[in-house]
Scaffold this active site. Structure first.
Site, short mmCIF file in Angstrom:
data_model
loop_
_atom_site.label_atom_id
_atom_site.label_comp_id
_atom_site.label_asym_id
_atom_site.label_seq_id
_atom_site.Cartn_x
_atom_site.Cartn_y
_atom_site.Cartn_z
N HIS A 265 0.84 -1.21 0.00
CA HIS A 265 0.00 0.00 0.00
C HIS A 265 0.88 1.26 0.00
O HIS A 265 0.72 2.14 -0.85
CB HIS A 265 -0.92 -0.02 1.22
CG HIS A 265 -1.84 1.17 1.32
ND1 HIS A 265 -3.16 1.11 0.93
CD2 HIS A 265 -1.64 2.44 1.73
CE1 HIS A 265 -3.72 2.29 1.11
NE2 HIS A 265 -2.82 3.13 1.59
N GLU A 266 1.81 1.32 0.94
CA GLU A 266 2.65 2.53 1.03
C GLU A 266 3.57 2.64 -0.18
O GLU A 266 3.82 3.75 -0.67
CB GLU A 266 3.44 2.53 2.33
CG GLU A 266 2.59 2.56 3.61
CD GLU A 266 1.50 3.63 3.63
OE1 GLU A 266 1.72 4.73 3.07
OE2 GLU A 266 0.41 3.38 4.22
N HIS A 269 1.73 4.40 -2.85
CA HIS A 269 1.78 5.86 -2.67
C HIS A 269 3.14 6.40 -3.13
O HIS A 269 3.22 7.43 -3.81
CB HIS A 269 1.59 6.22 -1.19
CG HIS A 269 0.18 6.20 -0.71
ND1 HIS A 269 -0.81 7.00 -1.24
CD2 HIS A 269 -0.43 5.51 0.29
CE1 HIS A 269 -1.95 6.79 -0.60
NE2 HIS A 269 -1.76 5.88 0.33
N GLU A 295 -4.74 7.73 -3.07
CA GLU A 295 -5.19 6.45 -2.52
C GLU A 295 -5.48 5.44 -3.64
O GLU A 295 -5.37 4.23 -3.43
CB GLU A 295 -6.42 6.68 -1.64
CG GLU A 295 -6.84 5.50 -0.78
CD GLU A 295 -5.89 5.18 0.39
OE1 GLU A 295 -4.89 5.93 0.59
OE2 GLU A 295 -6.13 4.18 1.08
MG MG Z 1 -3.19 5.33 1.99
#
Ligand code: MG
Length: 501
Positions: A265-266, A269, A295
């Site tokens: 997830h990170e 980003h 996101e």
């Molecule tokens: Mg996030």
């Protein structure tokens, strides 16, 4: 005009440098700082932030923006200069609107609310938090008044996180999403026992977990010569510059997916940040188009790529390498099913991709009702619990696992939650467009081939930085604005196969 533009650029790059320094201090605070450093660090960060704010909001900045705006727009809507001025003006107009005494009052109210919230949550005592929530609500209403809005005060707040979005625009989309998800959740719950995630539970050495997630992040394209991965209580990504974008992860000794998917997830980003053009660095064009678009990048990699069967086929040998003996008798299909187990949860952050958005829907409903005076703070817990029953068929036994679970309101943020759902919806739209542009892309992860996927995201999303408002960006790059159907189709297709309905 060119010299004036250069003068403006110099000024705003100094503001960015100050903000970048504050971000380093904040990163260190969450990653390495000893607890005793908190007070001094807080003072150092707020001093830098104030310095940046004062420099940015100086009348001279506004004057330079005014003097160069028309000239820049004349260079063409898509030009660096025109985009730069649009972003700078948006930020400047917002920053100068809030009077200093209001900013002070807001910050005092939120520091008191954060303490009160932590205690209220520990004791599951909503009544103790209610006066603080009322204060935050009142201040947010004043903030909305100061910024101005047409239809709902919610619009003025939402715009801070998702520029251009309004309640009227989101409401029909969210309604369709809610109605589409409820029957799917019912089908899954009726077969709750058929899927287990026992194989990703157990005892996993935490150093081995860190080695694993470094390998995964690197494989999908995260550049460790321009970033690093550390541990923190709550995973986050922070950008100091295009060439220094850092991520953190967490490890749960007894549950492997926390580290794997937190990290992907990170990294999602961070790929956005690392993919920003070099000449956007230290300008208002750095950073993502919005929180929702940001996101969409993290969710795309985490769920659409990371929780796919081809990815699990690639992941399994890595698990065997990092945890010898633990995954010998497991096949990729079993791993795929285990990491996609879906079950209603009281807690938003523990929720899976099917249930997650309904947690956001109930917060969206509560926030809009509170801000529009249709719901009283005292009645909010009952509203919350009724929605939990309606959406998931479960009722929080106490407010700690209900209305008191999130930190957002005590931080002063109202209108923030929808950005999570926007990310999920946009991620599915990106996947649909990729189906047309890169035949067979979904199977590429099986061979560890992530480069074509990243190149597509670089071209269509990352390279644009903050040049366009989210809705403009989607229309330009996908040929359509925000839509709910691709996400619903993705969820239904995937989970009807996993759960057999
Ligand atoms: Mg996030």
């Amino acid at each position: 005009m060119e010299p004036k533009f250069q003068e403006l650029k110099k000024k705003l790059s100094e503001v960015s440098a100050i903000n970048s320094a504050a971000a380093v201090l904040s990163w260190d605070q969450q990653v390495y700082m000893p607890p005793g450093g908190a007070e001094a660090r807080g003072a150092a960060i707020s001093t830098l932030e104030e310095l940046g704010h004062v420099k940015f909001t100086a009348p001279e900045t506004g004057k330079l923006i005014d003097e160069t705006y028309a000239w820049a727009q004349g260079l063409g809507e898509d030009s660096f200069e025109a985009s730069y001025l649009r972003a700078a003006r948006r930020d400047y107009d917002k920053a100068v609107k809030l009077p200093a005494e209001f900013v002070g009052e807001f910050s005092r109210a939120t520091s008191a609310a954060i303490d009160a919230w932590a205690k209220a949550r520990a004791n599951s005592d909503f009544k103790a938090f209610a006066p603080h929530l009322q204060k935050i609500l009142d201040l947010n209403l004043r903030k909305a008044q100061i910024y101005g809005y047409k239809a709902s005060p919610y619009d003025a707040l939402l715009d801070l996180y998702e520029p251009g979005a309004t309640k009227a625009m989101l409401e029909p989309i969210f309604k369709k999403l809610t109605e589409g998800l409820k029957p799917i959740i019912k089908e899954i719950n009726a077969r709750a026992g058929s899927v287990s995630n026992d194989i990703v539970k157990g005892d996993f050495d935490e150093q081995a977990q860190l080695a694993l997630v470094n390998e995964i992040a690197g494989a999908i394209g995260y550049d460790f010569t321009r970033g690093r991965q550390d541990r923190s209580a709550h995973p986050f990504t922070t950008d100091f510059s295009v060439n220094d974008v850092r991520i953190t992860t967490r490890t749960h000794r007894d549950y492997l997916p926390a580290a794997i998917y937190g990290s992907i997830h990170e990294a999602g980003h961070a790929l956005y940040g690392q993919g920003t053009p070099k000449n956007f660095d230290f300008t208002p064009l750095a950073g993502g188009a919005s929180l929702g678009v940001h996101e969409s990048q993290s969710r795309f990699w985490e769920n659409i790529v990371g929780r796919s069967l081809p990815f699990c086929r690639w992941l399994l040998p890595l698990l065997r390498k990092h945890f010898p003996g633990k995954f010998d008798k497991i096949n990729a299909e079993e791993l795929y099913v285990a990491v996609n187990r879906s079950a209603p949860s009281m807690i938003r952050v523990e929720s899976d991709e099917v249930n997650y958005n309904l947690h956001i829907m109930l917060r969206f409903e509560i926030e809009t009702a509170l801000l529009e005076g249709k719901l009283k703070v005292a009645d909010a817990p009952a509203f919350w619990n009724a929605r939990m029953r309606d959406y998931f068929g479960i009722t929080p036994a106490k407010d700690a696992e209900g209305i008191l679970q999130d930190i957002h309101w005590s931080l002063g943020a109202m209108g923030y939650f929808p950005t999570y759902t926007l990310g999920n919806l946009i991620s599915a739209q990106l996947a649909e467009k990729m189906n047309k542009d890169i035949p067979g892309w979904k199977n590429m992860p099986e061979k560890g081939d992530f480069a074509p996927i990243l190149a597509w995201l670089r071209k269509h999303i990352h390279s644009q930085g903050r040049k366009y408002l989210p809705e403009q960006l989607l229309k330009r790059e996908l040929g359509e604005g925000l839509k709910v159907e691709p996400f619903l189709h993705y969820i239904k297709d995937k989970y009807s196969k996993i759960y057999g309905f």
